[in-house]
Motif scaffolding. Structure first.
Motif, PDB file in Angstrom:
ATOM      1  N   LEU A 113      28.701  47.547  37.474  1.00 36.20           N
ATOM      2  CA  LEU A 113      29.891  46.898  38.042  1.00 36.20           C
ATOM      3  C   LEU A 113      29.639  45.417  38.283  1.00 36.20           C
ATOM      4  CD1 LEU A 113      32.619  46.750  39.663  1.00 36.20           C
ATOM      5  CD2 LEU A 113      31.311  47.522  41.656  1.00 36.20           C
ATOM      6  N   SER A 114      30.546  44.598  37.817  1.00 39.34           N
ATOM      7  CA  SER A 114      30.489  43.176  38.142  1.00 39.34           C
ATOM      8  C   SER A 114      31.795  42.784  38.822  1.00 39.34           C
ATOM      9  CB  SER A 114      30.277  42.355  36.870  1.00 39.34           C
ATOM     10  OG  SER A 114      30.092  41.007  37.227  1.00 39.34           O
ATOM     11  N   VAL A 115      31.693  42.097  39.941  1.00 36.25           N
ATOM     12  CA  VAL A 115      32.897  41.704  40.677  1.00 36.25           C
ATOM     13  C   VAL A 115      33.105  40.198  40.545  1.00 36.25           C
ATOM     14  CG1 VAL A 115      34.090  41.748  42.895  1.00 36.25           C
ATOM     15  CG2 VAL A 115      32.431  43.551  42.350  1.00 36.25           C
ATOM     16  N   ILE A 116      34.286  39.841  40.130  1.00 38.41           N
ATOM     17  CA  ILE A 116      34.647  38.428  40.052  1.00 38.41           C
ATOM     18  C   ILE A 116      35.159  38.015  41.431  1.00 38.41           C
ATOM     19  CG2 ILE A 116      36.168  36.737  38.962  1.00 38.41           C
ATOM     20  CD1 ILE A 116      36.314  38.863  36.607  1.00 38.41           C
ATOM     21  N   PRO A 117      34.421  37.123  42.100  1.00 38.32           N
ATOM     22  CA  PRO A 117      34.833  36.779  43.454  1.00 38.32           C
ATOM     23  C   PRO A 117      36.083  35.924  43.479  1.00 38.32           C
ATOM     24  CG  PRO A 117      32.808  35.621  42.849  1.00 38.32           C
ATOM     25  CD  PRO A 117      33.230  36.390  41.652  1.00 38.32           C
ATOM     26  N   GLU A 118      36.877  36.094  44.518  1.00 36.40           N
ATOM     27  CA  GLU A 118      38.028  35.214  44.675  1.00 36.40           C
ATOM     28  C   GLU A 118      37.550  33.904  45.297  1.00 36.40           C
ATOM     29  OE1 GLU A 118      40.802  37.779  46.620  1.00 36.40           O
ATOM     30  OE2 GLU A 118      41.393  38.482  44.649  1.00 36.40           O
ATOM     31  N   LEU A 119      38.209  32.829  44.954  1.00 35.61           N
ATOM     32  CA  LEU A 119      37.769  31.525  45.453  1.00 35.61           C
ATOM     33  C   LEU A 119      38.565  31.160  46.695  1.00 35.61           C
ATOM     34  CD1 LEU A 119      37.803  29.884  41.939  1.00 35.61           C
ATOM     35  CD2 LEU A 119      35.764  30.554  43.210  1.00 35.61           C
ATOM     36  N   TYR A 120      37.830  30.879  47.761  1.00 36.52           N
ATOM     37  CA  TYR A 120      38.513  30.578  49.022  1.00 36.52           C
ATOM     38  C   TYR A 120      38.480  29.096  49.361  1.00 36.52           C
ATOM     39  CZ  TYR A 120      38.572  35.573  49.658  1.00 36.52           C
ATOM     40  OH  TYR A 120      38.797  36.909  49.492  1.00 36.52           O
ATOM     41  N   LEU A 121      37.894  28.305  48.452  1.00 37.26           N
ATOM     42  CA  LEU A 121      37.757  26.877  48.749  1.00 37.26           C
ATOM     43  C   LEU A 121      39.143  26.239  48.889  1.00 37.26           C
ATOM     44  CD1 LEU A 121      34.988  26.178  46.099  1.00 37.26           C
ATOM     45  CD2 LEU A 121      34.685  26.318  48.566  1.00 37.26           C
ATOM     46  N   THR A 122      39.441  25.803  50.080  1.00 38.73           N
ATOM     47  CA  THR A 122      40.798  25.307  50.336  1.00 38.73           C
ATOM     48  C   THR A 122      41.077  23.975  49.638  1.00 38.73           C
ATOM     49  OG1 THR A 122      39.898  24.479  52.383  1.00 38.73           O
ATOM     50  CG2 THR A 122      41.271  26.455  52.519  1.00 38.73           C
ATOM     51  N   GLU A 123      39.982  23.253  49.332  1.00 35.80           N
ATOM     52  CA  GLU A 123      40.205  21.936  48.709  1.00 35.80           C
ATOM     53  C   GLU A 123      40.585  22.053  47.225  1.00 35.80           C
ATOM     54  OE1 GLU A 123      35.652  22.249  49.234  1.00 35.80           O
ATOM     55  OE2 GLU A 123      37.462  22.956  50.197  1.00 35.80           O
ATOM     56  N   LEU A 124      40.509  23.253  46.677  1.00 41.65           N
ATOM     57  CA  LEU A 124      40.896  23.427  45.275  1.00 41.65           C
ATOM     58  C   LEU A 124      42.413  23.525  45.149  1.00 41.65           C
ATOM     59  CD1 LEU A 124      38.462  26.130  43.828  1.00 41.65           C
ATOM     60  CD2 LEU A 124      38.556  23.710  43.236  1.00 41.65           C
ATOM     61  N   SER A 125      42.940  22.895  44.105  1.00 41.10           N
ATOM     62  CA  SER A 125      44.367  23.101  43.829  1.00 41.10           C
ATOM     63  C   SER A 125      44.536  24.470  43.193  1.00 41.10           C
ATOM     64  CB  SER A 125      44.860  22.024  42.872  1.00 41.10           C
ATOM     65  OG  SER A 125      44.277  22.220  41.604  1.00 41.10           O
ATOM     66  N   ASP A 126      45.739  24.998  43.209  1.00 41.22           N
ATOM     67  CA  ASP A 126      45.980  26.315  42.615  1.00 41.22           C
ATOM     68  C   ASP A 126      45.605  26.322  41.137  1.00 41.22           C
ATOM     69  OD1 ASP A 126      46.792  27.350  44.950  1.00 41.22           O
ATOM     70  OD2 ASP A 126      48.945  27.363  44.496  1.00 41.22           O
ATOM     71  N   LEU A 127      45.873  25.194  40.486  1.00 42.18           N
ATOM     72  CA  LEU A 127      45.591  25.104  39.051  1.00 42.18           C
ATOM     73  C   LEU A 127      44.086  25.183  38.803  1.00 42.18           C
ATOM     74  CD1 LEU A 127      46.874  24.815  36.285  1.00 42.18           C
ATOM     75  CD2 LEU A 127      46.681  22.331  36.523  1.00 42.18           C
ATOM     76  N   ASP A 128      43.313  24.431  39.610  1.00 44.66           N
ATOM     77  CA  ASP A 128      41.853  24.454  39.468  1.00 44.66           C
ATOM     78  C   ASP A 128      41.312  25.847  39.749  1.00 44.66           C
ATOM     79  OD1 ASP A 128      41.623  21.871  38.736  1.00 44.66           O
ATOM     80  OD2 ASP A 128      41.114  21.101  40.738  1.00 44.66           O
ATOM     81  N   ARG A 129      41.858  26.441  40.784  1.00 45.41           N
ATOM     82  CA  ARG A 129      41.423  27.784  41.163  1.00 45.41           C
ATOM     83  C   ARG A 129      41.644  28.763  39.999  1.00 45.41           C
ATOM     84  NH1 ARG A 129      41.503  28.775  46.544  1.00 45.41           N
ATOM     85  NH2 ARG A 129      43.180  27.286  46.742  1.00 45.41           N
ATOM     86  N   GLU A 130      42.807  28.636  39.393  1.00 46.93           N
ATOM     87  CA  GLU A 130      43.153  29.487  38.257  1.00 46.93           C
ATOM     88  C   GLU A 130      42.199  29.257  37.086  1.00 46.93           C
ATOM     89  OE1 GLU A 130      47.146  29.474  36.143  1.00 46.93           O
ATOM     90  OE2 GLU A 130      47.653  29.942  38.234  1.00 46.93           O
ATOM     91  N   ARG A 131      41.917  27.963  36.829  1.00 43.24           N
ATOM     92  CA  ARG A 131      41.028  27.620  35.709  1.00 43.24           C
ATOM     93  C   ARG A 131      39.640  28.179  35.937  1.00 43.24           C
ATOM     94  NH1 ARG A 131      42.754  21.686  35.367  1.00 43.24           N
ATOM     95  NH2 ARG A 131      44.431  21.736  33.843  1.00 43.24           N
ATOM     96  N   ILE A 132      39.127  27.993  37.148  1.00 41.01           N
ATOM     97  CA  ILE A 132      37.773  28.463  37.448  1.00 41.01           C
ATOM     98  C   ILE A 132      37.720  29.988  37.362  1.00 41.01           C
ATOM     99  CG2 ILE A 132      35.954  28.557  39.204  1.00 41.01           C
ATOM    100  CD1 ILE A 132      36.991  25.820  40.194  1.00 41.01           C
ATOM    101  N   THR A 133      38.744  30.633  37.904  1.00 42.29           N
ATOM    102  CA  THR A 133      38.780  32.097  37.860  1.00 42.29           C
ATOM    103  C   THR A 133      38.822  32.583  36.415  1.00 42.29           C
ATOM    104  OG1 THR A 133      39.890  32.165  39.984  1.00 42.29           O
ATOM    105  CG2 THR A 133      40.010  34.154  38.667  1.00 42.29           C
ATOM    106  N   ARG A 134      39.578  31.886  35.591  1.00 41.37           N
ATOM    107  CA  ARG A 134      39.663  32.280  34.181  1.00 41.37           C
ATOM    108  C   ARG A 134      38.301  32.121  33.504  1.00 41.37           C
ATOM    109  NH1 ARG A 134      43.596  28.983  31.504  1.00 41.37           N
ATOM    110  NH2 ARG A 134      44.921  29.366  33.296  1.00 41.37           N
ATOM    111  N   ALA A 135      37.611  31.000  33.798  1.00 40.35           N
ATOM    112  CA  ALA A 135      36.287  30.768  33.207  1.00 40.35           C
ATOM    113  C   ALA A 135      35.297  31.834  33.685  1.00 40.35           C
ATOM    114  CB  ALA A 135      35.790  29.374  33.584  1.00 40.35           C
ATOM    115  N   LEU A 136      35.362  32.147  34.976  1.00 38.09           N
ATOM    116  CA  LEU A 136      34.473  33.177  35.537  1.00 38.09           C
ATOM    117  C   LEU A 136      34.744  34.534  34.897  1.00 38.09           C
ATOM    118  CD1 LEU A 136      34.371  32.631  39.421  1.00 38.09           C
ATOM    119  CD2 LEU A 136      32.431  32.679  37.834  1.00 38.09           C
TER     120      LEU A 136
END
Ligand SMILES: Nc1ncnc2c1ncn2[C@@H]1O[C@H](COP(=O)(O)OP(=O)(O)O)[C@@H](O)[C@H]1O
Ligand SMILES: [Mg+2]
Length: 139
Positions: free
Chosen positions: A35-58
């Motif tokens: 099992l591998s879990v992709i963590p959710e990003l809680y960094l508030t300084e990230l924009s939604d777009l950045d968060r989405e991009r990083i999550t997609r890359a992860l």
């Protein structure tokens, strides 16, 4: 011992955990789920777009890593499968262990982002604290 769950985060520690879990699965003729879990990003300084991009890359990185693991284990005489979940890692590991009714959870003592000064990583320590089945922490 019929079902073993091993948590893999791409770290060397979790590679060791996987190796040990495979040895145990082989000797008990148990099935092995990685099992591998992709963590959710809680960094508030990230924009939604950045968060989405990083999550997609992860997500992409995790898929590739798990596919590598899957094909490296395919020749073994153990029934193996790989799964990916998204969310808080410890909670998802515990939830999966419970849902699958596994007999053993295997984790590494540390992970990718560890502060070495702690005896156990935060994910492994939560899993040890809250799991309702035996947990093997591989050092
Ligand atoms: N995102 C994750 N998905 C699956 N397993 C994980 C994840 N994060 C940690 N683990 C498991 O927990 C072990 C310990 O990692 P962790 O507690 O996160 O340590 P650290 O604080 O050093 O990162 C890893 O070796 C792995 O087995
Ligand atoms: Mg970690």
């Amino acid at each position: 011992m019929k079902k073993i769950l091993v948590a893999h985060d791409g770290s060397k520690h979790s590679d060791k955990a996987l190796k040990k879990a495979m040895e145990i699965a082989l000797s008990f003729n148990a099935s092995l789920t990685v099992l591998s879990v992709i963590p959710e990003l809680y960094l508030t300084e990230l924009s939604d777009l950045d968060r989405e991009r990083i999550t997609r890359a992860l997500t992409e990185e995790t898929k590739i890593a798990m596919e590598k693991i899957r094909s490296s284990l395919a020749s073994r005489s153990v029934e193996t499968k790989t799964i990916i979940r998204q969310g808080p890692p410890a909670e998802k590991i515990l939830e999966t262990a419970q849902k699958m009714k596994v007999d053993l959870v295997v984790v590494g003592s540390h992970g990718r982002h560890g502060a070495r000064k702690f005896l156990l990583g935060s994910v492994s320590s939560k899993v040890v604290d809250y799991a309702s089945c035996p947990v093997l922490v591989v050092k």
